[in-house]
Design an enzyme around this catalytic site. Structure first.
Site, short mmCIF file in Angstrom:
data_model
loop_
_atom_site.label_atom_id
_atom_site.label_comp_id
_atom_site.label_asym_id
_atom_site.label_seq_id
_atom_site.Cartn_x
_atom_site.Cartn_y
_atom_site.Cartn_z
CD GLU A 1 -5.07 -0.44 -0.68
OE1 GLU A 1 -4.96 -0.88 0.47
OE2 GLU A 1 -6.14 -0.13 -1.22
CG ASP B 1 -1.84 1.14 1.32
OD1 ASP B 1 -2.44 1.33 2.39
OD2 ASP B 1 -1.99 1.87 0.33
#
Length: 167
Positions: free
Chosen positions: A118, A22
């Protein structure tokens, strides 16, 4: 999936370690890539038509800038506190996302892109050196030139219920 619950028929059961990557403050970080003078300064990115805040750097968060804050109500306080404001640039963010995902794909044949910033990576076959593999991935992303201020800090790995975090 819980202890006494039935497995969801749509669930994918994975036995290999999975990594979640992320990128932090992605839009604000992307703005800093080609504008190094923004590093260390509070930066916010506004939505389409500059309606509200959709991304904040850590420095902007530290000043208490709220996600979704309406631009017309914040304009004066941002000016007073030195918050740098950028209109959203989705072409830039898409390009930077593609670069990140291309790098991640070099570390596994099983990459699942979840969002613009992500992705999940299967570390099947890397179980014996999972942590070292993840650290190498992180080092690779951080060595780009021009150096993006994109930090991969959330690296949760797990098999069943065990997990750990990269520093």
């Amino acid at each position: 999936m819980g202890r006494d619950r039935e497995v969801d028929p749509h669930a994918v059961i994975v036995g290999a370690p999975i990594a979640l990557v992320d990128c932090n403050n992605f839009y604000a970080s992307c703005e800093r890539v080609f504008q190094p003078r923004l590093r260390g300064k509070p930066v916010v990115v506004l939505s389409n038509n500059d309606g509200c805040v959709i991304a904040r750097s850590n420095e902007a968060k530290a000043l208490g800038v709220e996600m979704g804050a309406p631009w017309h109500l914040c304009r004066e306080s941002f000016r007073k506190t030195g918050v740098v404001v950028r209109s959203s640039n989705y072409t830039l963010y898409g390009d930077m996302s593609a670069r990140v995902m291309r790098v991640l794909s070099n570390f596994t044949p099983n990459l699942e892109i979840y969002s613009i910033d992500e992705a999940f990576l299967s570390f099947a076959g890397f179980e014996a050196r999972c942590e070292a593999h993840a650290r190498e991935l992180r080092r690779t992303v951080q060595q780009w030139r021009p150096r993006p201020n994109i930090r991969v800090t959330r690296g949760h790995f797990g098999k069943s219920q065990s997990s750990w975090k990269l520093p």
